[in-house]
Design a protein around this motif. Structure first.
Motif, short mmCIF file in Angstrom:
data_model
loop_
_atom_site.label_atom_id
_atom_site.label_comp_id
_atom_site.label_asym_id
_atom_site.label_seq_id
_atom_site.Cartn_x
_atom_site.Cartn_y
_atom_site.Cartn_z
N GLY A 9 -30.67 -10.36 17.46
CA GLY A 9 -29.53 -9.57 16.96
C GLY A 9 -28.91 -10.16 15.72
N GLY A 10 -27.60 -10.42 15.79
CA GLY A 10 -26.85 -10.87 14.62
C GLY A 10 -27.26 -12.24 14.10
N GLY A 11 -27.75 -13.11 15.01
CA GLY A 11 -28.24 -14.41 14.57
C GLY A 11 -27.17 -15.40 14.17
N SER A 12 -25.98 -15.32 14.76
CA SER A 12 -24.92 -16.27 14.37
C SER A 12 -25.31 -17.71 14.72
CB SER A 12 -23.59 -15.89 15.03
OG SER A 12 -23.61 -16.13 16.43
N ASN A 13 -26.02 -17.89 15.85
CA ASN A 13 -26.48 -19.25 16.18
C ASN A 13 -27.55 -19.70 15.21
OD1 ASN A 13 -25.29 -20.51 18.73
ND2 ASN A 13 -25.61 -18.41 19.39
N MET A 14 -28.47 -18.80 14.88
CA MET A 14 -29.54 -19.11 13.91
C MET A 14 -28.92 -19.55 12.60
SD MET A 14 -30.81 -17.52 10.94
CE MET A 14 -30.29 -15.83 11.21
N ALA A 86 -32.53 -18.39 19.83
CA ALA A 86 -31.10 -18.30 19.52
C ALA A 86 -30.67 -16.85 19.62
CB ALA A 86 -30.84 -18.85 18.12
N GLY A 87 -30.12 -16.49 20.77
CA GLY A 87 -29.79 -15.08 20.98
C GLY A 87 -31.05 -14.24 21.08
N ILE A 107 -30.45 -21.64 23.81
CA ILE A 107 -29.03 -21.76 24.12
C ILE A 107 -28.64 -20.62 25.05
CG2 ILE A 107 -28.23 -20.43 22.07
CD1 ILE A 107 -25.86 -22.63 22.11
N PRO A 109 -25.39 -18.89 27.36
CA PRO A 109 -23.91 -18.87 27.39
C PRO A 109 -23.32 -19.05 28.79
CG PRO A 109 -24.75 -16.64 27.19
CD PRO A 109 -25.95 -17.54 27.18
N LEU A 170 -18.76 -18.70 22.20
CA LEU A 170 -19.63 -18.59 21.01
C LEU A 170 -19.26 -19.61 19.94
CD1 LEU A 170 -22.04 -16.94 19.92
CD2 LEU A 170 -20.38 -15.41 18.84
N GLU A 173 -20.92 -22.66 20.99
CA GLU A 173 -22.38 -22.57 20.77
C GLU A 173 -22.71 -23.02 19.35
OE1 GLU A 173 -24.33 -18.90 21.90
OE2 GLU A 173 -22.73 -18.48 23.34
C1 GRF Z 1 -24.50 -14.31 22.22
O1 GRF Z 1 -24.06 -13.59 23.37
C2 GRF Z 1 -24.66 -15.76 22.56
O2 GRF Z 1 -23.76 -16.13 23.58
C3 GRF Z 1 -26.06 -15.84 23.07
O3 GRF Z 1 -26.80 -14.84 22.36
C4 GRF Z 1 -25.88 -13.82 21.89
C5 GRF Z 1 -26.06 -13.49 20.44
O4 GRF Z 1 -26.05 -14.67 19.72
N1 GRF Z 1 -26.62 -17.15 22.86
P1 GRF Z 1 -26.38 -14.67 18.12
O5 GRF Z 1 -25.11 -14.32 17.43
O6 GRF Z 1 -27.47 -13.62 17.86
O7 GRF Z 1 -26.82 -16.08 17.85
#
Ligand code: GRF
Length: 198
Positions: A9-14, A86-87, A107, A109, A170, A173
């Motif tokens: 998805g959005g990849g904020s952890n990536m 990551a997500g 990872i 949650p 998050l 994370e």
């Molecule tokens: C989030 O719910 C996070 O808790 C889990 O994956 C989901 C999306 O994360 N790890 P990201 O923003 O795509 O990294």
């Protein structure tokens, strides 16, 4: 060390992992892959100069092995030393995991071993937990159950919803995963425990 990352998805952890590697120089992001060609994280990775690849899992129906066979092509071409999920929202077969055993991170949650699987925050709220958080672990064939490499703990606050708790987790994370990856690449395996403060 060469690091590949899989997202859905959005990849904020990536993003935090890529930025930590590019700023800290402790590893090189060599590919960001996704099971969804429309994953917003792909454009964010490309904007940082990281090669991307996508294989639409919906094109394979129930043929999980067929999907993974296609995903493995760009992944193996990138010759990663470490693979970070990551997500990433697809369950991978034991055959896929075996290819990366011992060098594959995820990872999740929740404070594993509590709440493997989905809807972790609602389950913590329903159980009346006073703490929640996230876990980085090595990926093994059993879902969300590999050796723990780090955890970050946050308080559950009165009036929390799954959404407010997810947002608090998050943030942690994004702190935890880059620090765990840096240690993992350096050969360290002792779990890193983070509390919420700063
Ligand atoms: C989030 O719910 C996070 O808790 C889990 O994956 C989901 C999306 O994360 N790890 P990201 O923003 O795509 O990294």
């Amino acid at each position: 060390k060469r690091v590949a990352i899989l997202i859905s998805g959005g990849g904020s952890n990536m993003l935090r992992l890529v930025e930590a590697m590019q700023d800290g120089g402790f590893a090189t992001p060599v590919l960001v892959g996704s099971n969804d060609p429309a994953a917003a994280g792909l454009a964010r990775a490309a904007a940082l100069g990281v090669p991307i690849a996508a294989v639409d899992h919906r094109a394979f129906g129930r043929d999980r092995a067929g999907f993974e066979e296609q995903l493995l092509r760009p992944l193996l071409e990138a010759e990663p030393d470490v693979l970070c999920l990551a997500g990433f929202m697809r369950v991978l077969t034991p055959a896929f995991v075996r290819r990366f055993e011992g060098r594959m991170l995820n990872i999740h949650p929740s404070l594993l071993p509590k709440y493997p699987g989905l809807h972790t925050h609602q389950r913590a709220l329903d159980a009346g937990d006073t703490q929640a958080g996230c876990t980085v672990h090595e990926v093994t064939a059993e879902l969300d159950a590999g050796p723990m490499l780090g955890q970050a703990v946050v308080p559950v606050l009165p009036g929390d919803t799954a959404e407010t708790l997810a947002a608090r987790v998050l943030v942690q994370e994004h702190r935890l995963y880059p620090q765990v990856l840096r240690r993992f690449v350096a050969g360290e395996r002792a779990p890193l425990m983070l509390a919420q403060a700063g």
